[in-house]
Structure formats: C-alpha cells, structure tokens
Write a protein that holds these residues in place. Structure first.
Motif, PDB file in Angstrom:
ATOM      1  N   ARG A  45      31.509  22.690  45.753  1.00 13.81           N
ATOM      2  CA  ARG A  45      32.755  22.202  46.690  1.00 13.81           C
ATOM      3  C   ARG A  45      33.726  21.223  46.003  1.00 13.81           C
ATOM      4  N   ALA A  46      33.130  20.360  45.014  1.00 13.38           N
ATOM      5  CA  ALA A  46      34.189  19.355  44.277  1.00 13.38           C
ATOM      6  C   ALA A  46      35.040  20.003  43.283  1.00 13.38           C
ATOM      7  N   ARG A  47      34.522  21.079  42.793  1.00 13.73           N
ATOM      8  CA  ARG A  47      35.340  21.816  41.948  1.00 13.73           C
ATOM      9  C   ARG A  47      36.410  22.720  42.580  1.00 13.73           C
ATOM     10  N   GLY A  48      36.064  23.182  43.974  1.00 13.03           N
ATOM     11  CA  GLY A  48      37.015  23.889  44.636  1.00 13.03           C
ATOM     12  C   GLY A  48      38.222  23.028  45.055  1.00 13.03           C
ATOM     13  N   MET A  49      37.889  21.533  44.906  1.00  9.91           N
ATOM     14  CA  MET A  49      39.029  20.696  45.346  1.00  9.91           C
ATOM     15  C   MET A  49      39.602  20.252  44.023  1.00  9.91           C
ATOM     16  N   ASP A  50      39.297  20.870  42.841  1.00  8.82           N
ATOM     17  CA  ASP A  50      39.889  20.290  41.666  1.00  8.82           C
ATOM     18  C   ASP A  50      39.475  19.058  41.428  1.00  8.82           C
ATOM     19  N   VAL A  51      38.306  18.585  41.463  1.00 12.03           N
ATOM     20  CA  VAL A  51      37.670  17.300  41.297  1.00 12.03           C
ATOM     21  C   VAL A  51      36.829  17.641  40.039  1.00 12.03           C
ATOM     22  N   TYR A  52      37.342  17.206  38.703  1.00 10.30           N
ATOM     23  CA  TYR A  52      36.672  17.079  37.537  1.00 10.30           C
ATOM     24  C   TYR A  52      36.462  15.922  36.857  1.00 10.30           C
ATOM     25  N   SER A  53      36.636  15.047  37.433  1.00  7.05           N
ATOM     26  CA  SER A  53      36.421  13.498  36.806  1.00  7.05           C
ATOM     27  C   SER A  53      36.034  12.699  37.864  1.00  7.05           C
ATOM     28  N   TYR A  54      35.484  11.125  37.485  1.00  4.38           N
ATOM     29  CA  TYR A  54      35.303  10.267  38.641  1.00  4.38           C
ATOM     30  C   TYR A  54      35.773   9.009  38.300  1.00  4.38           C
ATOM     31  N   PRO A  55      36.188   7.968  39.119  1.00  4.34           N
ATOM     32  CA  PRO A  55      36.021   8.302  40.544  1.00  4.34           C
ATOM     33  C   PRO A  55      37.165   9.208  40.975  1.00  4.34           C
ATOM     34  N   LEU A  92      39.360  10.661  44.436  1.00  2.92           N
ATOM     35  CA  LEU A  92      39.457  10.464  46.011  1.00  2.92           C
ATOM     36  C   LEU A  92      40.233  11.650  46.529  1.00  2.92           C
ATOM     37  N   ARG A  93      39.738  12.417  47.583  1.00  2.00           N
ATOM     38  CA  ARG A  93      40.554  13.658  48.032  1.00  2.00           C
ATOM     39  C   ARG A  93      40.572  13.321  49.613  1.00  2.00           C
ATOM     40  N   LEU A  94      41.568  13.675  50.317  1.00  2.00           N
ATOM     41  CA  LEU A  94      42.067  13.577  51.680  1.00  2.00           C
ATOM     42  C   LEU A  94      41.987  15.082  52.039  1.00  2.00           C
ATOM     43  N   VAL A  95      41.087  15.265  53.084  1.00  2.00           N
ATOM     44  CA  VAL A  95      41.000  16.777  53.497  1.00  2.00           C
ATOM     45  C   VAL A  95      41.578  16.661  55.202  1.00  2.00           C
ATOM     46  N   ILE A  96      42.533  17.376  55.204  1.00  2.00           N
ATOM     47  CA  ILE A  96      43.168  17.608  56.645  1.00  2.00           C
ATOM     48  C   ILE A  96      43.184  19.207  57.082  1.00  2.00           C
ATOM     49  N   ASN A  97      42.494  19.442  58.089  1.00  2.00           N
ATOM     50  CA  ASN A  97      42.649  21.053  58.472  1.00  2.00           C
ATOM     51  C   ASN A  97      42.446  22.016  57.214  1.00  2.00           C
ATOM     52  N   ASN A  98      41.350  21.546  56.267  1.00  2.58           N
ATOM     53  CA  ASN A  98      40.987  22.303  55.370  1.00  2.58           C
ATOM     54  C   ASN A  98      42.149  22.398  54.100  1.00  2.58           C
ATOM     55  N   ALA A  99      43.249  21.570  54.210  1.00  4.59           N
ATOM     56  CA  ALA A  99      44.215  21.385  53.214  1.00  4.59           C
ATOM     57  C   ALA A  99      43.639  20.157  52.425  1.00  4.59           C
ATOM     58  N   VAL A 100      43.541  20.073  50.986  1.00  2.15           N
ATOM     59  CA  VAL A 100      43.301  18.970  50.175  1.00  2.15           C
ATOM     60  C   VAL A 100      44.365  18.212  49.465  1.00  2.15           C
ATOM     61  N   PHE A 101      44.358  16.870  49.666  1.00  2.00           N
ATOM     62  CA  PHE A 101      45.370  15.927  48.880  1.00  2.00           C
ATOM     63  C   PHE A 101      44.771  15.024  47.869  1.00  2.00           C
ATOM     64  N   PRO A 102      45.179  15.094  46.665  1.00  2.00           N
ATOM     65  CA  PRO A 102      44.606  13.957  45.919  1.00  2.00           C
ATOM     66  C   PRO A 102      45.275  12.663  45.926  1.00  2.00           C
ATOM     67  N   ILE A 103      44.402  11.576  46.023  1.00  7.25           N
ATOM     68  CA  ILE A 103      44.763  10.292  46.270  1.00  7.25           C
ATOM     69  C   ILE A 103      44.557   9.588  44.883  1.00  7.25           C
ATOM     70  N   ALA A 104      45.788   8.751  44.482  1.00  6.68           N
ATOM     71  CA  ALA A 104      45.830   7.922  43.424  1.00  6.68           C
ATOM     72  C   ALA A 104      44.629   6.781  43.812  1.00  6.68           C
ATOM     73  N   ILE A 105      44.034   6.525  42.534  1.00  3.85           N
ATOM     74  CA  ILE A 105      42.770   5.570  42.711  1.00  3.85           C
ATOM     75  C   ILE A 105      43.612   4.174  42.398  1.00  3.85           C
ATOM     76  N   ASP A 106      43.271   3.123  43.014  1.00  6.32           N
ATOM     77  CA  ASP A 106      43.640   1.586  42.875  1.00  6.32           C
ATOM     78  C   ASP A 106      42.458   0.797  43.069  1.00  6.32           C
TER      79      ASP A 106
END
Length: 206
Positions: free
Chosen positions: A159-169, A171-185
């Motif tokens: 699921r994480a790979r499906g949201m283009d998450v390949y590093s940590y930390p 943060l992703r915002l999911v709204i109605n199945n749309a995924v938005f990357p959030i810059a980490i502060d």
C-alpha cells in the motif's frame, strides 16, 4: 503504514492528532528503493556505508531539531542488522493484541533504540518492549513469527509503495482515494497542518 515509525517527532505527531479538518495518514516507511531488495528475515549486518549514512542522518537531526539527542553508544555496543522488518512486525503484533498498544510499541522501540542503545532488530529486544507495555509475552512471541502478521506487513508495504512512499519519514494525505504528499517539517507541525488544510480546501471546492 504503522509498523515503521522510528522517525516520528512528537511535535509532528501531536499536530496530526489535533487536526479535525482532514484524514491524514502518517506514513513512516523503511523501504527505500535500495532496501526493498533485502530479504525480510535477514540477519545480515548493515553495510558500513549504510551505517555511515544513518549516523549522518542522526547528526543532521540533532543539529536541526532542538532537544533531540541520540545515544551514540548504539554503534559500539551492537552489530547493526540490515533489516528492520522485525521491528515492523513487532508493532503489528502489538496492535493485534490491543489497538492502543500500537503507539505504545512504537514509543518503546524508539526509546530502546535511540536512547538505550539496544538493537531493535533482535527478538529479545522486541520481546522486552512487549513486556514493558504489558502485552502477553507468549502471544506476542507467537504473533511475531506468524504468517498472519507477515501477510499484513506485506499488505501495508504494498500500500505504501502504491502511494509512492519509498523513504521515511513520509507523510501522505488521502482524500477520496487521491494521495497528496506533504512536506515534512521537523520543527513546527503547523507547517504541515496548514498544507493539509490548504489541500483539503482545494479538493472540497472542486
């Protein structure tokens, strides 16, 4: 993805918990593009180059985030293990016993690793974390090795790979199945919260 939360900062997590305006998913994932090829159950030592990379990350965090300090004895007391999958499974095993044990296990692993300089990839370390937070030790030990937990870990990794998450930390915002990357502060959770609110507002208007 809940298992790999070693990098979360208290201010960031507190800000997300306080938000009542969006459905944010805090994704802390260990599967970088290079690490995804590592066998899940390997006990192979971490390569020296990777150790250096992690140590440099620790230095950057200590220099950037006020009040954050690591126990550097970890590197002299332990043989770092390449795979962090065991810690991920430990969080899932804790959650399986009781839902509220998930964040408790995350904090226990963070403290054990970063402050007490113990190896979070070793079963005995994770077992001690489970006992510390009041889990049934025998059940936890069985779940840690179970096919059910492994399947759930793989599901969450996919699921994480499906949201283009390949590093940590991450943060992703999911709204109605749309995924938005959030810059980490790391310093001010409100920066992330403002970005989340802005995205949510734009999506709501469309």
């Amino acid at each position: 993805m809940t298992p790999c939360a070693a990098g979360a900062t208290p201010s960031a997590k507190a800000g997300l918990r306080c938000s009542r305006h969006c459905r944010a998913i805090w994704k802390l994932v260990i599967s970088s593009a290079a690490w995804r090829r590592i066998p899940p159950n390997t006990t192979e030592p971490m390569p020296l180059a990777t150790q250096k990379m992690v140590q440099q990350a620790w230095q950057r965090i200590e220099q950037t985030v006020p009040g954050v300090h690591f126990n550097w004895d970890f590197w002299s007391r332990n043989t770092p293990i390449r795979s962090t999958y065991p810690a991920c499974r430990a969080v899932l095993a804790a959650k399986k016993q009781r839902a509220e044990a998930e964040p408790e296990m995350i904090r226990a692993i963070q403290t054990t690793y970063y402050q007490q300089a113990k190896n979070p990839s070793l079963p005995e370390t994770l077992q001690a974390c489970a006992q510390k937070i009041g889990l049934n030790a025998e059940t936890f030990s069985d779940d840690l090795k179970s096919a059910t937990i492994e399947a759930e870990l793989q599901r969450q990794m996919q699921r994480a790979r499906g949201m283009d998450v390949y590093s940590y930390p991450s943060l992703r915002l999911v709204i109605n199945n749309a995924v938005f990357p959030i810059a980490i502060d790391y310093l001010d959770y409100r920066t992330m919260l403002d970005e989340i609110k802005t995205i949510e507002s734009k999506v709501t208007r469309t």
